[in-house]
Scaffold this active site. Structure first.
Site, mmCIF file in Angstrom:
data_model
loop_
_atom_site.group_PDB
_atom_site.id
_atom_site.type_symbol
_atom_site.label_atom_id
_atom_site.label_comp_id
_atom_site.label_asym_id
_atom_site.label_seq_id
_atom_site.Cartn_x
_atom_site.Cartn_y
_atom_site.Cartn_z
ATOM 1 N N GLN A 144 -68.675 10.096 7.316
ATOM 2 C CA GLN A 144 -67.439 9.611 6.708
ATOM 3 C C GLN A 144 -66.293 10.566 7.028
ATOM 4 O OE1 GLN A 144 -69.544 9.706 2.901
ATOM 5 N NE2 GLN A 144 -68.673 7.701 2.484
ATOM 6 N N ASP A 167 -65.231 4.825 7.654
ATOM 7 C CA ASP A 167 -64.246 4.966 6.574
ATOM 8 C C ASP A 167 -62.861 5.341 7.090
ATOM 9 O OD1 ASP A 167 -66.494 4.495 5.092
ATOM 10 O OD2 ASP A 167 -66.456 6.359 3.981
ATOM 11 N N ASP A 188 -67.670 0.362 7.548
ATOM 12 C CA ASP A 188 -66.850 0.314 6.331
ATOM 13 C C ASP A 188 -65.438 0.818 6.587
ATOM 14 O OD1 ASP A 188 -69.305 -0.400 5.215
ATOM 15 O OD2 ASP A 188 -69.703 1.609 4.471
ATOM 16 N N ARG A 248 -69.272 -5.774 3.528
ATOM 17 C CA ARG A 248 -70.361 -5.602 2.585
ATOM 18 C C ARG A 248 -69.762 -5.006 1.320
ATOM 19 N NH1 ARG A 248 -74.093 -0.465 4.410
ATOM 20 N NH2 ARG A 248 -72.421 1.060 4.819
ATOM 21 N N TRP A 250 -68.946 -2.565 -1.500
ATOM 22 C CA TRP A 250 -69.111 -1.204 -1.999
ATOM 23 C C TRP A 250 -69.346 -1.244 -3.506
ATOM 24 C CZ3 TRP A 250 -64.700 3.031 -1.995
ATOM 25 C CH2 TRP A 250 -65.255 4.272 -2.370
#
Length: 326
Positions: A144, A167, A188, A248, A250
Site C-alpha cells: 500500500q 491504494d 483497490d 470489492r 472495503w
C-alpha cells in the site's frame, strides 16, 4: 487494504502573501501565473509546493498557487482555512495529457506508519480546487502506497493524474469531483468513503486487482462512487484480460455505479469481487459499452433503471462549488 483507522499529520503554516484565484477558460494554455497567485518553480518565489502552502499562513481568504513545469519530490499536506486553488503549468487546461507538473514521493504505508502518512499529497482543506497536476507515489507494486489522500469536503480535481499501484487515490471523506483526470493503479486504487463523482476520466489498471474499494458501512451514509462517461482500460503494453474487477467492498455497504462508460476487456466477467466479511454492497452498472461491459455473468450486482445524478452524489448545492466548465 488495512482496516485500521489511519492517522492524519499536520503541516505547520507560517505567515505569507495571499493571492486570489482567477478562473481560466477550459482547454487553453496556462503558461504563466494567474493574477494574485503565489508562484513555485522556474523564476517563482518558492522552490517547493510545500513552502508555498506554508506561506499562506493562517488566513482564511481565497488564495491560489501556480506551479511551473517541473518535478517536485516532496510530501505535501494542504491544510488551509480558505478556498485554495492550485494550478499546474500546461498547454491544455482541459486534459491531463499535457501536464508538465509532477509532485512525487516514494514510501509505503508500513514504513510511513499509516495510509495517510504515505501519501504524496494529503488534502485536508475544504473547498480546494486542483488543476493539471500529476500526483505520484513511486514506491511500486506489492505494498500500500498512496499518491493522494482527499480528506475534505467540496474538493475539485480537474485534468489531474494520480499514479501508483496499490491504494493510489484515497477518496476518504466529504464530497469530491474529478473531471478529465487519469487514475492509475492495480489493487483497490480508488478507495475510501467520500461521495465522489468521476466524470470523463481514464481509469487505468497496470496490473491485476480491483479498481474500487469503497468503505461505506452504515445505511444512513449517503456516499456513492459514481464513475460516469469514463474509459476503463489497461495501461499501454499491459495485457490484463479478465484479471481486474470493478470493485470489492472495503466495508460492508460499499456503493458504486459505473454508468455511460467504456469498460475494456480487462474486467472479469463476474465484474465484482468480495473482501469485507458479511458485505452486502450496492453495485450497479448502467448504459455501459465495451468488451468488458456484458453483465450476464455478474455477481454481487443490483439492477438500476437510470443513471445517478450529480445531485444524488454531490448534494443539491454541487453547482456552487464544482467548476461547471468541466
Amino acid at each position: 487494504m488495512h482496516l485500521a483507522k489511519p492517522l492524519l499529520s499536520a503541516l505547520a503554516l507560517g505567515a505569507g502573501v495571499i493571492g486570489a484565484p482567477t478562473e481560466l477558460q477550459r482547454r487553453t494554455a496556462r503558461t504563466s501565473a494567474p493574477s494574485g497567485c503565489l508562484t513555485v518553480g522556474s523564476s517563482g518565489t518558492y522552490s517547493s509546493v510545500g513552502a508555498a502552502v506554508s506561506a499562506l499562513g493562517s488566513s482564511t481568504a481565497a488564495a491560489c498557487i501556480y506551479i511551473a513545469a517541473g518535478t517536485y519530490t516532496e510530501q505535501v499536506i494542504i491544510k488551509y482555512g480558505g478556498a485554495l486553488t492550485l494550478y499546474g503549468q500546461t498547454a491544455d487546461t482541459g486534459s491531463y495529457k499535457k501536464n508538465t507538473v509532477t509532485i512525487t514521493h516514494s514510501i509505503n504505508s508500513a514504513t510511513a506508519g499509516s495510509l495517510d502518512k504515505s501519501a504524496t499529497v494529503n488534502v485536508v482543506s475544504d473547498g480546494l480546487k486542483m488543476y493539471n497536476i500529476n500526483i505520484v507515489n513511486g514506491y511500486g507494486a506489492g505494498s500500500q502506497a498512496v499518491a493522494m489522500v482527499a480528506n475534505a469536503d467540496k474538493l475539485g480535481f480537474y485534468g489531474c493524474q494520480f499514479s501508483g499501484y496499490q491504494d493510489t487515490l484515497y477518496a476518504k471523506s466529504g464530497t469530491q469531483y474529478y473531471s478529465n483526470c487519469l487514475i492509475e493503479g492495480n489493487v483497490d486504487f480508488i478507495f475510501g468513503d467520500a461521495s465522489a463523482w468521476f466524470g470523463e476520466c481514464d481509469i487505468v489498471a497496470n496490473g491485476p486487482g480491483a479498481i474500487t474499494a469503497m468503505s461505506r458501512e452504515v445505511a444512513s451514509d449517503t456516499a456513492w462512487y459514481a464513475i460516469d462517461h469514463c474509459n476503463i482500460k489497461a495501461a499501454p503494453g499491459v495485457t490484463l484480460d479478465g484479471t481486474q474487477y470493478l470493485g470489492r467492498p472495503w466495508r460492508i455497504l460499499a456503493r458504486v455505479i459505473y454508468q455511460n462508460s467504456n469498460i475494456g476487456s480487462l474486467i472479469n466477467a463476474k465484474g465484482w469481487n468480495t473482501m469485507a466479511d458479511g458485505a452486502t454492497p450496492a453495485y450497479y452498472e448502467f448504459n455501459n459499452s465495451g468488451d468488458g461491459a456484458d453483465t450476464s455473468s455478474r455477481l454481487y450486482e443490483t439492477s438500476i433503471s437510470a443513471a445517478v445524478t450529480k445531485k444524488t452524489v454531490l448534494g443539491s448545492d454541487y453547482g456552487s462549488w464544482i467548476d461547471s466548465s468541466y
